[in-house]
Enzyme design. Structure first.
Site, PDB file in Angstrom:
ATOM      1  N   ASP A 184       0.856  -1.190   0.000  1.00 56.75           N
ATOM      2  CA  ASP A 184       0.000   0.000   0.000  1.00 56.75           C
ATOM      3  C   ASP A 184       0.890   1.237   0.000  1.00 56.75           C
ATOM      4  O   ASP A 184       1.815   1.354   0.827  1.00 56.75           O
ATOM      5  CB  ASP A 184      -0.911   0.000   1.233  1.00 56.75           C
ATOM      6  CG  ASP A 184      -1.921   1.138   1.204  1.00 56.75           C
ATOM      7  OD1 ASP A 184      -3.068   0.898   0.806  1.00 56.75           O
ATOM      8  OD2 ASP A 184      -1.547   2.271   1.581  1.00 56.75           O
ATOM      9  N   ASN A 192      -2.578  12.883  -3.978  1.00 55.47           N
ATOM     10  CA  ASN A 192      -3.569  13.368  -4.945  1.00 55.47           C
ATOM     11  C   ASN A 192      -4.068  14.760  -4.580  1.00 55.47           C
ATOM     12  O   ASN A 192      -4.227  15.632  -5.444  1.00 55.47           O
ATOM     13  CB  ASN A 192      -4.758  12.395  -5.004  1.00 55.47           C
ATOM     14  CG  ASN A 192      -4.477  11.195  -5.890  1.00 55.47           C
ATOM     15  OD1 ASN A 192      -3.682  11.273  -6.816  1.00 55.47           O
ATOM     16  ND2 ASN A 192      -5.116  10.083  -5.594  1.00 55.47           N
ATOM     17  N   HIS A 197      -4.197  14.572  -9.454  1.00 56.61           N
ATOM     18  CA  HIS A 197      -4.352  13.160  -9.828  1.00 56.61           C
ATOM     19  C   HIS A 197      -3.353  12.720 -10.901  1.00 56.61           C
ATOM     20  O   HIS A 197      -3.040  11.531 -10.999  1.00 56.61           O
ATOM     21  CB  HIS A 197      -5.786  12.906 -10.297  1.00 56.61           C
ATOM     22  CG  HIS A 197      -6.786  12.906  -9.174  1.00 56.61           C
ATOM     23  ND1 HIS A 197      -7.018  11.807  -8.378  1.00 56.61           N
ATOM     24  CD2 HIS A 197      -7.586  13.900  -8.686  1.00 56.61           C
ATOM     25  CE1 HIS A 197      -7.925  12.097  -7.472  1.00 56.61           C
ATOM     26  NE2 HIS A 197      -8.292  13.366  -7.633  1.00 56.61           N
ATOM     27  N   ASP A 201      -1.330   9.385 -10.552  1.00 52.20           N
ATOM     28  CA  ASP A 201      -1.279   8.338 -11.579  1.00 52.20           C
ATOM     29  C   ASP A 201       0.163   7.963 -11.896  1.00 52.20           C
ATOM     30  O   ASP A 201       0.482   6.779 -12.124  1.00 52.20           O
ATOM     31  CB  ASP A 201      -1.979   8.818 -12.857  1.00 52.20           C
ATOM     32  CG  ASP A 201      -3.490   8.898 -12.703  1.00 52.20           C
ATOM     33  OD1 ASP A 201      -4.008   8.400 -11.688  1.00 52.20           O
ATOM     34  OD2 ASP A 201      -4.140   9.476 -13.595  1.00 52.20           O
ATOM     35  N   GLU A 227      -4.526   2.371  -4.332  1.00 53.54           N
ATOM     36  CA  GLU A 227      -3.073   2.391  -4.164  1.00 53.54           C
ATOM     37  C   GLU A 227      -2.543   1.080  -3.631  1.00 53.54           C
ATOM     38  O   GLU A 227      -1.391   1.007  -3.186  1.00 53.54           O
ATOM     39  CB  GLU A 227      -2.668   3.533  -3.229  1.00 53.54           C
ATOM     40  CG  GLU A 227      -3.097   3.377  -1.783  1.00 53.54           C
ATOM     41  CD  GLU A 227      -4.501   3.881  -1.492  1.00 53.54           C
ATOM     42  OE1 GLU A 227      -4.781   4.184  -0.319  1.00 53.54           O
ATOM     43  OE2 GLU A 227      -5.317   3.969  -2.433  1.00 53.54           O
TER      44      GLU A 227
END
Length: 318
Positions: A184, A192, A197, A201, A227
């Site tokens: 994680d 974010n 974002h 990404d 994630e």
């Protein structure tokens, strides 16, 4: 002269010449075989399928248009069909098709309607063949899209679940250990929120690439969701799988993610590792244990790897 009739309409007489013209002009390939599997007739469209002139196939065994690996059993299949109750059989679904062998050594996926007809002296088989290569290629693309996470390019949760069950079953049969690591990305939401974002990404894709670099051919890697990433390692014990997770953790914390404003972003990850040799333990139970271990890693301060205890300890963690 042949007569064709349908319910509610008068019979239609079709001459042999017309039948011959239909067969000759059809885009589908048509091959007629005798009971020994010898080709007795090919229409012109067969040449497009097998890259062989029809006249060169007449008198030849069916073997010449079958890949070598299928030649041993085709006589038995033909004989079984000849003795069976049905006079027709179709093969052309997603999982059922005939593989043809071309003159240049390439293969072609064929849908086939196979008809059985009895004559006075012999059994005749007629195969109506259609090239399904493009269709099967399209189906494979659709299946790949359905099983792939579009951002990272890894397997998605659905694909992982299907494939992991088989991996685990194989390890159970060979009495080999199997490990799962659940990763994680720490504080991903704040990444974010602060950077946007697009940066988020990029982090997902770069972490996926790092995970790919540590996997071996038999390992199974997927984006579990958001994630989270999951790695299954067959025939791998807890010590080795924990060491691999720790290597990933160390490598990711030294990477710098460049930003358009010239600043760099560093991230960390947490991981929960579980290993099982229990023949009765399910995939779901292993994932639950790895999730508990991951939770413990986050509760312990993040940026760390936690190894799961034995399966019996799961109840105490719940």
């Amino acid at each position: 002269m042949t007569t064709i009739a349908s319910i509610g309409t008068p019979p239609l007489s079709v001459s042999d010449d017309l039948f011959r013209k239909i067969v000759t002009k059809m885009e589908d390939g048509i091959i007629a075989l005798d009971s020994r599997g010898i080709i007795r007739y090919c229409n012109p469209s067969v040449e497009g399928l097998f890259l062989r002139p029809p006249e060169s196939l007449v008198g030849q065994p069916l073997d010449v248009i079958l890949p070598p690996r299928y030649r041993r059993n085709h006589h038995r299949h033909l004989s079984d069909f000849g003795r069976g109750p049905a006079d027709a059989r179709y093969m052309g679904s997603r999982n059922s098709f005939i593989v043809g062998y071309r003159a240049d050594g390439t293969e072609v996926n064929l849908g086939a309607t196979i008809l059985r007809m009895r004559t006075e002296n012999d059994m005749v088989f007629v195969a109506v063949l259609r090239d399904l290569t493009e269709r099967h290629g399209y189906q494979r693309e659709l299946e790949q899209l359905a099983n792939t996470d579009p951002l990272s390019g890894l397997n998605n949760r659905r694909a992982f679940t299907n494939l992991a069950t088989r991996h685990i079953a194989h390890c159970r049969e060979t009495h080999a250990p199997v490990s799962i690591v659940l990763f994680d990305v720490d504080h991903f939401k704040s990444i974010n929120d602060r950077y946007g974002h697009d940066v988020g990404d990029t982090v997902i894709c770069e972490f996926a690439n790092l995970l790919k670099s540590v996997t071996q051919a038999d390992d199974l890697l997927a984006r579990w969701g958001g994630e989270e990433f999951i790695l299954l390692m067959p025939e791998t014990g807890l010590v080795r799988s924990g060491a691999i997770a720790e290597m990933v953790r160390r490598n990711i914390q030294v990477l710098e993610f460049g930003q358009p404003n010239g600043l760099s972003l560093r991230i960390t990850v947490s991981a929960g590792v579980v290993c099982s040799t229990d023949a009765d333990e399910t995939l779901d139970n292993m994932i639950r244990r790895s999730d508990h271990a991951l939770y413990a890693a986050k509760e312990g301060g993040r940026n760390r790897v936690t190894l799961a205890g034995p399966r019996e300890a799961l109840a105490a963690l719940a």
